[in-house]
Design a protein around this motif. Sequence first.
Motif, PDB file in Angstrom:
ATOM      1  N   GLN A 433       0.918  -1.313  -0.115  1.00 42.27           N
ATOM      2  CA  GLN A 433       0.077   0.016   0.000  1.00 42.27           C
ATOM      3  C   GLN A 433       0.782   1.151   0.096  1.00 42.27           C
ATOM      4  O   GLN A 433       0.514   2.199  -0.599  1.00 42.27           O
ATOM      5  CB  GLN A 433      -0.977   0.005   1.350  1.00 42.27           C
ATOM      6  CG  GLN A 433      -1.914  -0.906   1.127  1.00 42.27           C
ATOM      7  CD  GLN A 433      -2.750  -1.289   2.557  1.00 42.27           C
ATOM      8  OE1 GLN A 433      -2.216  -0.921   3.368  1.00 42.27           O
ATOM      9  NE2 GLN A 433      -3.830  -2.043   2.469  1.00 42.27           N
ATOM     10  N   LEU A 434       1.828   1.164   0.553  1.00 42.62           N
ATOM     11  CA  LEU A 434       2.949   2.214   0.949  1.00 42.62           C
ATOM     12  C   LEU A 434       3.548   2.571  -0.461  1.00 42.62           C
ATOM     13  O   LEU A 434       3.560   3.726  -1.006  1.00 42.62           O
ATOM     14  CB  LEU A 434       3.853   2.119   1.576  1.00 42.62           C
ATOM     15  CG  LEU A 434       3.700   2.171   3.374  1.00 42.62           C
ATOM     16  CD1 LEU A 434       4.885   1.778   4.097  1.00 42.62           C
ATOM     17  CD2 LEU A 434       3.702   3.801   3.691  1.00 42.62           C
ATOM     18  N   GLU A 435       3.900   1.431  -1.291  1.00 43.77           N
ATOM     19  CA  GLU A 435       4.299   1.544  -2.533  1.00 43.77           C
ATOM     20  C   GLU A 435       3.396   2.242  -3.619  1.00 43.77           C
ATOM     21  O   GLU A 435       3.902   2.910  -4.652  1.00 43.77           O
ATOM     22  CB  GLU A 435       4.865  -0.001  -2.909  1.00 43.77           C
ATOM     23  CG  GLU A 435       5.908   0.033  -4.001  1.00 43.77           C
ATOM     24  CD  GLU A 435       5.325  -0.050  -5.321  1.00 43.77           C
ATOM     25  OE1 GLU A 435       6.097   0.617  -6.381  1.00 43.77           O
ATOM     26  OE2 GLU A 435       3.940  -0.570  -5.455  1.00 43.77           O
ATOM     27  N   SER A 436       2.292   1.793  -3.440  1.00 43.78           N
ATOM     28  CA  SER A 436       1.295   2.148  -4.577  1.00 43.78           C
ATOM     29  C   SER A 436       0.731   3.671  -4.162  1.00 43.78           C
ATOM     30  O   SER A 436       0.115   4.104  -4.962  1.00 43.78           O
ATOM     31  CB  SER A 436       0.001   1.261  -4.544  1.00 43.78           C
ATOM     32  OG  SER A 436      -0.703   1.282  -3.339  1.00 43.78           O
ATOM     33  N   GLY A 437       1.090   4.039  -2.867  1.00 46.92           N
ATOM     34  CA  GLY A 437       0.472   5.517  -2.582  1.00 46.92           C
ATOM     35  C   GLY A 437      -0.627   5.454  -1.995  1.00 46.92           C
ATOM     36  O   GLY A 437      -1.324   6.514  -1.443  1.00 46.92           O
ATOM     37  N   ALA A 438      -1.362   4.137  -1.747  1.00 44.59           N
ATOM     38  CA  ALA A 438      -2.671   4.169  -0.906  1.00 44.59           C
ATOM     39  C   ALA A 438      -2.576   4.308   0.598  1.00 44.59           C
ATOM     40  O   ALA A 438      -3.539   5.048   0.938  1.00 44.59           O
ATOM     41  CB  ALA A 438      -3.253   2.749  -1.081  1.00 44.59           C
ATOM     42  N   VAL A 439      -1.326   4.253   0.712  1.00 47.58           N
ATOM     43  CA  VAL A 439      -1.156   4.485   2.422  1.00 47.58           C
ATOM     44  C   VAL A 439       0.195   5.515   2.501  1.00 47.58           C
ATOM     45  O   VAL A 439       0.957   5.233   1.717  1.00 47.58           O
ATOM     46  CB  VAL A 439      -0.905   3.465   3.389  1.00 47.58           C
ATOM     47  CG1 VAL A 439      -0.470   3.738   4.664  1.00 47.58           C
ATOM     48  CG2 VAL A 439      -2.245   2.782   3.247  1.00 47.58           C
ATOM     49  N   SER A 440       0.170   6.565   3.254  1.00 51.99           N
ATOM     50  CA  SER A 440       1.349   7.105   3.379  1.00 51.99           C
ATOM     51  C   SER A 440       1.897   7.336   4.808  1.00 51.99           C
ATOM     52  O   SER A 440       1.054   7.692   5.405  1.00 51.99           O
ATOM     53  CB  SER A 440       1.505   8.405   2.519  1.00 51.99           C
ATOM     54  OG  SER A 440       1.151   9.707   3.168  1.00 51.99           O
ATOM     55  N   LEU A 441       3.314   7.057   5.076  1.00 55.22           N
ATOM     56  CA  LEU A 441       3.746   7.327   6.224  1.00 55.22           C
ATOM     57  C   LEU A 441       5.071   8.087   6.487  1.00 55.22           C
ATOM     58  O   LEU A 441       5.906   7.788   5.300  1.00 55.22           O
ATOM     59  CB  LEU A 441       3.896   5.719   7.130  1.00 55.22           C
ATOM     60  CG  LEU A 441       2.641   5.016   7.098  1.00 55.22           C
ATOM     61  CD1 LEU A 441       3.245   3.493   7.423  1.00 55.22           C
ATOM     62  CD2 LEU A 441       2.019   5.561   8.274  1.00 55.22           C
ATOM     63  N   PRO A 442       5.411   8.758   7.155  1.00 51.63           N
ATOM     64  CA  PRO A 442       6.451   9.707   7.333  1.00 51.63           C
ATOM     65  C   PRO A 442       7.925   8.648   7.339  1.00 51.63           C
ATOM     66  O   PRO A 442       7.618   7.620   7.870  1.00 51.63           O
ATOM     67  CB  PRO A 442       6.262  10.632   8.482  1.00 51.63           C
ATOM     68  CG  PRO A 442       5.318  10.069   9.433  1.00 51.63           C
ATOM     69  CD  PRO A 442       4.587   9.222   8.368  1.00 51.63           C
ATOM     70  N   TYR A 443       8.841   9.140   6.939  1.00 47.55           N
ATOM     71  CA  TYR A 443      10.339   8.363   7.086  1.00 47.55           C
ATOM     72  C   TYR A 443      10.090   7.133   6.511  1.00 47.55           C
ATOM     73  O   TYR A 443      10.981   6.295   6.790  1.00 47.55           O
ATOM     74  CB  TYR A 443      10.575   8.239   8.604  1.00 47.55           C
ATOM     75  CG  TYR A 443      10.685   9.555   9.452  1.00 47.55           C
ATOM     76  CD1 TYR A 443      11.873  10.523   9.109  1.00 47.55           C
ATOM     77  CD2 TYR A 443       9.698  10.009  10.085  1.00 47.55           C
ATOM     78  CE1 TYR A 443      12.105  11.602   9.712  1.00 47.55           C
ATOM     79  CE2 TYR A 443      10.053  11.288  10.901  1.00 47.55           C
ATOM     80  CZ  TYR A 443      11.118  12.249  10.644  1.00 47.55           C
ATOM     81  OH  TYR A 443      11.409  13.164  11.270  1.00 47.55           O
TER      82      TYR A 443
END
Length: 642
Positions: A433-443
């Motif tokens: 999900q982070l990779e696809s941009g569906a989720v974003s988290l700092p650092y």
Amino acid sequence: MPWSDGLGPATPAYEIASSANARVRVVAGPGTGKSFAMKRRVARLLENGVDASAILPVTFTRVAAEDLHRELVGMGVPGCDDLEGVTLHSLALRMLMRNHVLGATSRVPRALNMFELEPLICDLMGAHGGKKHVKVLRMAYEAAWARLQHQQPGYALAAEDAAFQADLISWLRFHEAMLIGEVIPQLYQYLDANPAAVERQEFAHILVDEYQDLNRAEQGVIDLLSDTADVCIVGDDDQSIYSFKHAHPDGIRDWLNANVGADDLGLDDCRRCPTQVVEMANSLIQNNAMRPVPRPLNPMPANGAGDVLIVQYRTLALEVAGVAALVSDMIANGVPPGDILVLAQSRAIGTPLYEALVANAVPTKSYYAESELSAMDAQRAFALLKLFVDRQDRVALRWLAGIDGNNWHAAGYRRVREHCENTGTSPWDTMTQLESGAVSLPYTSGIVASFRDIVRALEELEVLPGLASVVDQLFPDGQDATRDIREIALSVLEEIGDNDREVLFRELSTAISQPEIPIEIEDVRIMSLHKSKGLSAPVTIIAGCVQGLLPRAPENGLTPAERAQHLEEQRRLFYVGITRVKAAPQARKPGTLVLTYSQEMPVRDALSVGITPAQQRYGSAILHASQFIRELGLAAPRPVAG
DNA sequence: GGGAGAGACGTTTTT
DNA sequence: CGTCTCTCCC
């Protein structure tokens, strides 16, 4: 062949094989034939119709397990094909893997490799005082379990340790894994909490070899497995050399107190060694004051006196050259290389010796071989293979995700893990999900970049035609870091065929963690004293017999009593070493022992080996002969200059 | 998160 | 002596 074949009824070996007591202890010195007696006992049980699956022969290493099996097959004992010697560790893993046990323990028996510990340390270092401190705390955690300290009255955990343990166990639960040092304790806990468990009645006969090498947790597991079983333990407190895994000689000594009414049998005739070596060994071990019952070995006059040579060289370089020349001469005079065993307490001495022998064109094998997984590239390929088998393996993913980070991207990964725990998603899914941009988290940009690489690498593997090409891709021909692991992987593939990736991974893991030692030995063997246990050779050479190395200096901060214990263990180590020599006069092999040491070595070498030189001269550390040389007594020849 | 510089420490071994 | 770890600073 019947179990009693060639065994006189009055001999100790016969007693051991035939004793019907439900508890038997055998204390057997080096070369007294304990494996032989134990094998006969197993043969007797099988011949009397005991089911092979009800017999549990516990051995210390896989080599010993295979040895027992092979010899029973050689005797043609009925049912021995089904008999399997196991190490306690493999038994514990197998039992923990059973469904009902998994449900009861709520832990996953997936042991962490050495290298997989690194991200764990980085993840915990922030809250627990840095890397070094985390390592100390982790070792203390494992040590407490190995010693079953929780069972001792008055045991209380300091607040710091308790906080660390909570975080550690939480990490391990999240990553669905276990420390290697937890495997036995987890089984212990399960068995202890479940007195009605089937496991506690699985065996009718338990035989434990090298009992002095078991720590409290391992002893506890044996106890809990022996509700309905007859138990026969075999060992020698004078050969207890595994205090670093928290085993000590009192284990086998105290066993009789806990098992009142047990048979206490012994083997004292040293059939292996030449008489001169037996006398030296007796003289040496007499210096251990903490032995409650001194048990000297009986020399066998028929073995002959043997040849003993003690040589001092001027420098380490000369010692290495001298030993290499000695070995080459012996081989030139017809000694088979496989008859020669070279022991050195440090690879810093063993490796130059190995190189010198190879330079002399002597067929030589070094058993210091550091893990095939020591190089980063090998670790990366291994972790990828694990993910290739199981995308949900959280440990491998955690390792790969942090690989290019300073501290394994601990800061970013903390946020990934928090997100997983809050949402109930797995790390793999969260990173997707982070990779696809569906989720974003700092650092987490570093982690996402690593994850892209992982996904790409796995896709490349997926399109390959078979496992052979997977091995080629992961461990490419000609790449130095993965040369050894490639070799193992190829031989595993040869055995299992090109079918199941899971089998490939499993077999590769065992082959790495428990390397085969070939039965037919054709090379000179170089190894540490620890590794030599259980072996024997007509020619045994121990190099580097100097103070600081053998005996090694005690750690700082030990109490006088602990220092004394350390010295006694070092002495036992030397005792094990010199008793490897095998006399075979009828084969014109008298049994040869060579002990060497030198007067100086480069300070750099001394420091890297752990010797803090008391005196130096022009960059050389001044060395002193091991005190153990002196303690060999009057039977030993006078040292000569080399 | 990453780089530069100061300081600590060094081994043997099993699963 | 060399390598790893920690701290400080950008």
